[in-house]
Design a protein around this motif. Sequence first.
Motif, PDB file in Angstrom:
ATOM      1  N   ILE A 117      12.930  -0.752   1.949  1.00  0.00           N
ATOM      2  CA  ILE A 117      13.080  -1.301   0.603  1.00  0.00           C
ATOM      3  C   ILE A 117      12.767  -0.200  -0.413  1.00  0.00           C
ATOM      4  CG2 ILE A 117      12.403  -3.138  -0.973  1.00  0.00           C
ATOM      5  CD1 ILE A 117      13.669  -4.102   1.688  1.00  0.00           C
ATOM      6  N   LEU A 118      13.742   0.129  -1.235  1.00  0.00           N
ATOM      7  CA  LEU A 118      13.604   1.223  -2.186  1.00  0.00           C
ATOM      8  C   LEU A 118      12.512   0.929  -3.211  1.00  0.00           C
ATOM      9  CD1 LEU A 118      14.820   3.959  -3.153  1.00  0.00           C
ATOM     10  CD2 LEU A 118      16.313   2.601  -4.657  1.00  0.00           C
ATOM     11  N   LEU A 119      11.659   1.916  -3.431  1.00  0.00           N
ATOM     12  CA  LEU A 119      10.617   1.822  -4.439  1.00  0.00           C
ATOM     13  C   LEU A 119      11.036   2.602  -5.686  1.00  0.00           C
ATOM     14  CD1 LEU A 119       7.431   2.489  -2.264  1.00  0.00           C
ATOM     15  CD2 LEU A 119       8.235   0.277  -3.112  1.00  0.00           C
ATOM     16  N   PRO A 120      10.577   2.176  -6.861  1.00  0.00           N
ATOM     17  CA  PRO A 120      10.838   2.967  -8.070  1.00  0.00           C
ATOM     18  C   PRO A 120      10.225   4.353  -7.932  1.00  0.00           C
ATOM     19  CG  PRO A 120      10.001   0.782  -8.632  1.00  0.00           C
ATOM     20  CD  PRO A 120       9.829   0.940  -7.152  1.00  0.00           C
ATOM     21  N   GLU A 121      10.893   5.346  -8.475  1.00  0.00           N
ATOM     22  CA  GLU A 121      10.391   6.716  -8.396  1.00  0.00           C
ATOM     23  C   GLU A 121       9.010   6.832  -9.026  1.00  0.00           C
ATOM     24  OE1 GLU A 121       9.837  10.493  -7.454  1.00  0.00           O
ATOM     25  OE2 GLU A 121      11.494   9.245  -6.723  1.00  0.00           O
ATOM     26  N   SER A 122       8.732   5.991 -10.031  1.00  0.00           N
ATOM     27  CA  SER A 122       7.455   6.066 -10.741  1.00  0.00           C
ATOM     28  C   SER A 122       6.292   5.425  -9.985  1.00  0.00           C
ATOM     29  CB  SER A 122       7.580   5.387 -12.110  1.00  0.00           C
ATOM     30  OG  SER A 122       7.930   4.012 -11.945  1.00  0.00           O
ATOM     31  N   MET A 123       6.577   4.678  -8.901  1.00  0.00           N
ATOM     32  CA  MET A 123       5.507   3.972  -8.190  1.00  0.00           C
ATOM     33  C   MET A 123       4.781   4.902  -7.229  1.00  0.00           C
ATOM     34  SD  MET A 123       5.605   0.439  -5.944  1.00  0.00           S
ATOM     35  CE  MET A 123       6.024  -0.534  -7.396  1.00  0.00           C
ATOM     36  N   PRO A 124       3.461   5.034  -7.352  1.00  0.00           N
ATOM     37  CA  PRO A 124       2.703   5.851  -6.398  1.00  0.00           C
ATOM     38  C   PRO A 124       2.829   5.289  -4.983  1.00  0.00           C
ATOM     39  CG  PRO A 124       1.385   5.350  -8.346  1.00  0.00           C
ATOM     40  CD  PRO A 124       2.600   4.478  -8.412  1.00  0.00           C
ATOM     41  N   LEU A 125       2.831   6.169  -4.005  1.00  0.00           N
ATOM     42  CA  LEU A 125       3.044   5.723  -2.634  1.00  0.00           C
ATOM     43  C   LEU A 125       1.873   4.914  -2.085  1.00  0.00           C
ATOM     44  CD1 LEU A 125       4.844   8.878  -1.259  1.00  0.00           C
ATOM     45  CD2 LEU A 125       5.763   6.553  -1.254  1.00  0.00           C
ATOM     46  N   ASP A 126       0.652   5.131  -2.596  1.00  0.00           N
ATOM     47  CA  ASP A 126      -0.454   4.289  -2.121  1.00  0.00           C
ATOM     48  C   ASP A 126      -0.279   2.851  -2.590  1.00  0.00           C
ATOM     49  OD1 ASP A 126      -1.005   4.982  -4.753  1.00  0.00           O
ATOM     50  OD2 ASP A 126      -3.129   5.370  -4.425  1.00  0.00           O
ATOM     51  N   ILE A 127       0.239   2.668  -3.807  1.00  0.00           N
ATOM     52  CA  ILE A 127       0.554   1.313  -4.282  1.00  0.00           C
ATOM     53  C   ILE A 127       1.703   0.726  -3.460  1.00  0.00           C
ATOM     54  CG2 ILE A 127       1.356  -0.057  -6.244  1.00  0.00           C
ATOM     55  CD1 ILE A 127      -1.506   0.981  -6.527  1.00  0.00           C
TER      56      ILE A 127
END
Length: 331
Positions: A117-127
Amino acid sequence: MRAVRYHGREDIRVDDIPEPVCGSGQVKIKPAFVGICGSDLHEYMGGPHAVPQSPHPITGEKLPTTLGHEFSGVIEEVGVDVTDLKVGDKVAVKPNLSDGSAGGLSDHIVVDRKHAILLPESMPLDIGALIEPLSVAWHAVNRSPLQKGDTALVVGAGPIGLAIVQVLRARDIETIIVVEVSKRRREFAATFGASHVLNPIDVDAVSEIRSITGDVKGVAIAFECSGVQAGLDTAMAGTRVRGTTVILSLWEKKPVLDAFAVVLGEKHIAGAVVYEEGDFEGVIWAIESGKLQPRSMITSTILMEEIVEKGFKALIHEKDNHIKILVDISA
């Protein structure tokens, strides 16, 4: 490559296993952060939901199996026929079904495209590693008949109960009552938006719930997240006539249900487990919009080699001090 594998009761090892190969319709991911789940603890302690010694009839899963189903990562290779994801994209993985050959607690993993599931580029990977447990809560709230202005009860403020509190607040529910015996977890619940926090050892929780809800004498929706008989009893008794109790907890022994009270109160009972289409995307939207702010769920970040002492044992012996321990594999 390194992989954290479950070999049996209290036997978790960092093994060296072959690196997976990306096939057609698949993506290869380098995991970044991986959460330790309550179901992982059940397996570690040899509970009734532990991985069987014989192959699973559907997945073929058997011991040893690689752990880790709450994780984010970065795509490092795309297979043939995958055109909507690219190398470098951030993703969360929706692990609906696994064959046990690989999990997030490894240096590399290959999954079918539909699970990334694609994450927004701005979202930190720990979140991003919190998307999976938050989706369990998102799905449970969706399984209930929750309406704007309803009152809600959460029994048990472990990681999933606290995720439920956050999702309820994101849905603009104002009256959220939490019942929890642990002082630290009650503090967490208040931080995440509970309007009332009750210690059932000090007060009659059901009487307090009825007092808070006034004339209707109970909440519209209760979420049972404790997995103990007293918690289920509180959830059922704390709902109003024709109220709904959603059960999320994993039970080590079969609970007793007061069917007489269900009949007289015309009450509803629902179960909720994992998630369905749209739940991951709903959580991602809520985080991006600011309705969910889950960073405080991360109470510790450790390395793969520390997973037994600072991960599993910490969650067993210091469970009240932790919500989510993440394993950092991003280096």
